[in-house]
Write a protein that holds these residues in place. Structure first.
Motif, PDB file in Angstrom:
ATOM      1  N   LEU A   1       0.833  -1.209   0.000  1.00 12.05           N
ATOM      2  CA  LEU A   1       0.000   0.000   0.000  1.00 12.05           C
ATOM      3  C   LEU A   1       0.869   1.261   0.000  1.00 12.05           C
ATOM      4  N   GLU A   2       1.949   1.223   0.778  1.00  9.97           N
ATOM      5  CA  GLU A   2       2.866   2.366   0.821  1.00  9.97           C
ATOM      6  C   GLU A   2       3.545   2.563  -0.541  1.00  9.97           C
ATOM      7  N   SER A   3       3.927   1.456  -1.174  1.00  2.36           N
ATOM      8  CA  SER A   3       4.531   1.520  -2.502  1.00  2.36           C
ATOM      9  C   SER A   3       3.537   2.080  -3.517  1.00  2.36           C
ATOM     10  N   PHE A   4       2.270   1.662  -3.385  1.00  3.60           N
ATOM     11  CA  PHE A   4       1.215   2.141  -4.285  1.00  3.60           C
ATOM     12  C   PHE A   4       0.978   3.638  -4.083  1.00  3.60           C
ATOM     13  N   ARG A   5       1.036   4.075  -2.837  1.00  3.49           N
ATOM     14  CA  ARG A   5       0.869   5.491  -2.524  1.00  3.49           C
ATOM     15  C   ARG A   5       1.937   6.337  -3.239  1.00  3.49           C
TER      16      ARG A   5
END
Length: 291
Positions: free
Chosen positions: A207-211
């Protein structure tokens, strides 16, 4: 079609993506990898969306979408939904938005309208497919495959409806309260993706990478908006020079317009392909949740 310079550039980008997807599908079909016809059906749906979006579907009630950000533009196209019209009217008269924020909010309303239009096109496609399926007298292995295709379409409808409901709640909140200065994202498409990503089956690290990827995607969209604005300015200048009969400046203005048009098309294509890839990843995560 009487489309603006920006809208023509967008049409070019959409058709370029459609052409690439169709070439990929032809290769898959030749290899026997689309036996259930789902990819072909999706291509037809996408083409139908494009034709509706740009007024090429032969329907007389089509409203041209004005993307000229130089003019006020806010009254140039109906939202076709009483709830949206009411929210927009409230936002305009609230005094909570600057001109720039109103322009940004109008883009959110237009984006929401497009989502509803795409949902209705898919709903119509699913309804037709179901009618055909119900009229089949003898069930067969092929029809069982088609039933699975229907299930897939229903999942897609469910995702689109969830996105529409989330989008409307956001518009309602922003229209009443104004923009949150601490908001992580500003672009409507990015906000949609982030809301859906938080509901998908991603780990905290994913999720952090997607953000971070969404931040890059938003920067790419802003760059595209910048070139759209410059293209419209160049288009207006070119028309003015042509009307004045100023041959000395005509050639130079034509060159600049052609350069901006090509750059706008190129960026539009990249933005839409990136959007497709991000949406596909989220869709897979949401489907995994349902399994």
């Amino acid at each position: 079609l009487h489309l603006s310079a920006v809208k023509l550039a967008e049409l070019h980008s959409d058709l370029k993506i459609q052409e690439k997807d169709e070439l990929s599908w032809k290769k898959l079909k030749a290899e026997g990898l689309d036996e259930d016809g789902e990819k072909e059906a999706k291509l037809r749906r996408n083409l139908n969306v494009i034709m509706t979006k740009y007024g090429m579907n032969g329907k007389k009630d089509f409203h041209l979408v004005d993307t000229n950000y130089i003019k006020d533009g806010t009254e140039s196209d109906a939202l076709d939904d009483p709830r949206l019209e009411k929210l927009w009217s409230k936002a305009k008269t609230s005094g909570k938005f600057s001109d720039e924020e109103l322009d940004k909010l109008w883009r959110e309303f237009k984006h929401h309208k497009e989502k509803i239009r795409e949902y209705n096109i898919l709903l119509e496609t699913v309804s037709r497919t179901e009618d055909i399926h119900k009229n089949v007298i003898n069930p067969s292995e092929e029809n069982l495959v088609k039933e699975e295709v229907l299930h897939s379409k229903h999942r897609e409808l469910k995702e689109k409806l969830r996105s529409i409901n989330q989008g409307f709640e956001r518009l309602r909140k922003v229209s009443h309260q104004g923009y949150d200065t601490n908001s992580e994202f500003e672009e409507p498409r990015v906000i949609d993706l982030w809301d859906m990503a938080k509901s998908a089956n991603f780990t905290e690290k994913e999720l952090e990478s997607f953000r971070e990827e969404l931040k890059h995607f938003e920067a790419k969209i802003e760059k595209h908006h910048h070139y759209q604005k410059q293209l419209e300015i160049s288009h207006q200048k070119l028309k003015h020079v042509e009307e004045m009969g100023d041959k000395e400046h005509l050639s130079r203005n034509k060159e600049k317009y052609a350069m901006l048009e090509e750059k706008t098309k190129e960026l539009g294509y990249k933005v839409k392909k990136h959007l497709q890839d991000l949406s596909s990843r989220i869709s897979q995560g949401l489907q995994h949740n349902e399994l």
